[in-house]
Design a protein around this motif. Structure first.
Motif, short mmCIF file in Angstrom:
data_model
loop_
_atom_site.label_atom_id
_atom_site.label_comp_id
_atom_site.label_asym_id
_atom_site.label_seq_id
_atom_site.Cartn_x
_atom_site.Cartn_y
_atom_site.Cartn_z
N ALA A 116 9.18 18.63 -11.84
CA ALA A 116 8.90 19.56 -10.74
C ALA A 116 9.37 20.97 -11.08
O ALA A 116 8.69 21.96 -10.77
CB ALA A 116 9.55 19.06 -9.46
N LEU A 117 10.54 21.08 -11.73
CA LEU A 117 11.05 22.40 -12.10
C LEU A 117 10.13 23.08 -13.11
O LEU A 117 9.88 24.30 -13.03
CB LEU A 117 12.46 22.27 -12.68
N ALA A 118 9.62 22.31 -14.06
CA ALA A 118 8.69 22.87 -15.04
C ALA A 118 7.42 23.37 -14.36
O ALA A 118 6.94 24.48 -14.63
CB ALA A 118 8.35 21.82 -16.10
N ASN A 119 6.90 22.57 -13.45
CA ASN A 119 5.67 22.97 -12.77
C ASN A 119 5.90 24.15 -11.84
O ASN A 119 5.02 25.02 -11.69
CB ASN A 119 5.11 21.78 -11.98
N THR A 120 7.06 24.21 -11.21
CA THR A 120 7.39 25.36 -10.36
C THR A 120 7.49 26.63 -11.20
O THR A 120 7.02 27.70 -10.79
CB THR A 120 8.72 25.11 -9.61
N THR A 121 8.08 26.50 -12.38
CA THR A 121 8.15 27.65 -13.28
C THR A 121 6.75 28.09 -13.70
O THR A 121 6.46 29.30 -13.77
CB THR A 121 8.98 27.29 -14.52
N ALA A 122 5.88 27.12 -13.98
CA ALA A 122 4.51 27.45 -14.35
C ALA A 122 3.80 28.19 -13.22
O ALA A 122 3.07 29.17 -13.46
CB ALA A 122 3.75 26.18 -14.71
N VAL A 123 4.02 27.73 -11.99
CA VAL A 123 3.41 28.41 -10.84
C VAL A 123 3.90 29.86 -10.75
O VAL A 123 3.13 30.80 -10.51
CB VAL A 123 3.73 27.65 -9.53
N GLY A 124 5.21 30.07 -10.97
CA GLY A 124 5.75 31.42 -10.94
C GLY A 124 5.15 32.30 -12.02
O GLY A 124 4.83 33.47 -11.78
N ALA A 178 3.36 24.42 -18.12
CA ALA A 178 2.65 23.37 -17.39
C ALA A 178 2.39 22.16 -18.28
O ALA A 178 2.46 21.01 -17.82
CB ALA A 178 1.32 23.92 -16.84
N ALA A 179 2.11 22.40 -19.56
CA ALA A 179 1.92 21.29 -20.49
C ALA A 179 3.21 20.49 -20.67
O ALA A 179 3.18 19.25 -20.75
CB ALA A 179 1.43 21.81 -21.83
N THR A 180 4.33 21.18 -20.69
CA THR A 180 5.63 20.49 -20.76
C THR A 180 5.83 19.62 -19.53
O THR A 180 6.28 18.47 -19.62
CB THR A 180 6.77 21.51 -20.88
N GLY A 181 5.49 20.18 -18.37
CA GLY A 181 5.55 19.38 -17.14
C GLY A 181 4.63 18.18 -17.20
O GLY A 181 4.96 17.10 -16.70
#
Length: 295
Positions: free
Chosen positions: A116-124, A152-155
């Motif tokens: 979730a943190l990775a995807n939140t970072t991607a969104v930012g 996002a790929a990492t997520g």
């Protein structure tokens, strides 16, 4: 050949307790959301499997398409439109993922939190990319977009670990029809099954939940919950249903239907009969097998 570095990192993440207090707080918050019947919609009970993997296809596809456009000159505006679509679709996907995540085992939640943190970072990063494009800073927008896709790929790698290695969204009762041998199996005398109480028995090493009604009808379901293999025999029996003691999934005793999530798959249900004062069970025989045997 030993375990590769990626798997070692992921396995270590599953065992890392440092964020457990944060996980507990977030889980309580997600469970407290006033979603009502929408919670089962977000789990994907209507679909028969988790809906989160379906929803994430929109932001991932949009952002990947934007990256393809950014590889060529003069398409920043179109790429920005795709990024905006992805950002809008990320919210429902994240909500569905959070609802599922709150009902997982702790090792799964640890991986899911980083996911979730990775995807939140991607969104930012994608939000910043879109802002740059709006301001005419196309080069910065492209750079932030490519960086967002990498995160996002990492997520996505973490999400794949959750789904396939940790089986967070899998049907944990799917194998039952494949390992229980055909035909009737005697599981005990009627007197061994007190009315209204959940009793655990075994058929071909498969745990089976047995409940006898006060009127005499006997119901039998696969005992391990399809959600995360919780012991239904330790659950609550009421109103013709059994409630899993781990995450609260509710199954109808008569046919195994999942009345309430987070389980998205029903429980395999056995046919029952009483012969010479003993309860016997078998898995239903598909119509096509019945027809072939009669022919």
């Amino acid at each position: 050949m030993g375990q590769n570095r990626m798997l070692r990192l992921l396995d270590g993440l599953e065992r890392q307790p440092r964020a457990d207090a944060v996980i507990d707080a977030i889980s309580r918050g997600v469970r407290a959301l006033p979603l009502g019947g929408g919670r089962d919609v977000l789990h994907g009970r209507w679909l028969g499997h988790p809906v989160h993997p379906l929803l994430v296809q929109v932001p991932i596809g949009s952002w990947l398409s934007a990256a393809v456009l950014d590889l060529g000159p003069g398409r920043s505006r179109e790429a920005g439109l795709l990024i905006g679509v992805g950002l809008a679709a990320a919210a429902p996907a994240a909500l569905a993922g959070a609802v599922d995540w709150a009902e997982l085992h702790r090792p799964q939640q640890r991986v899911g939190l980083v996911h979730a943190l990775a995807n939140t970072t991607a969104v930012g990063l994608y939000a910043a990319s879109l802002a740059c494009r709006v301001k005419g800073r196309a080069g910065a927008g492209r750079g932030l977009g490519f960086l967002g896709l990498t995160v996002a790929a990492t997520g996505g790698v973490l999400g794949g670990h959750l789904a396939y290695r940790q089986a967070s969204g899998a049907n944990h009762a799917e194998e039952v029809p494949h390992v229980v041998s055909p035909g009737w199996h005697r599981i005990g005398a009627v007197a061994e099954f007190p009315a209204g109480q959940a009793v655990r028995r075994s058929v071909d090493d498969v745990p089976v939940l047995v409940v006898r009604e006060s009127g005499g009808a006997v119901h039998a379901l696969a005992e391990r919950c399809s959600h995360l293999a919780g012991p239904l025999s330790e659950g609550t029996v009421a109103d013709g249903c059994v409630r899993c003691p781990w995450h609260g999934s509710v199954f109808r005793l008569s046919d195994g239907w999942n009345v309430r999530g987070p389980a998205t798959s029903p429980q395999p249900a056995f046919e029952t009969r009483i012969v010479d004062g003993h309860v016997e069970v078998r898995l239903p025989v598909p119509d096509r097998e019945t027809s072939s045997r009669q022919g």
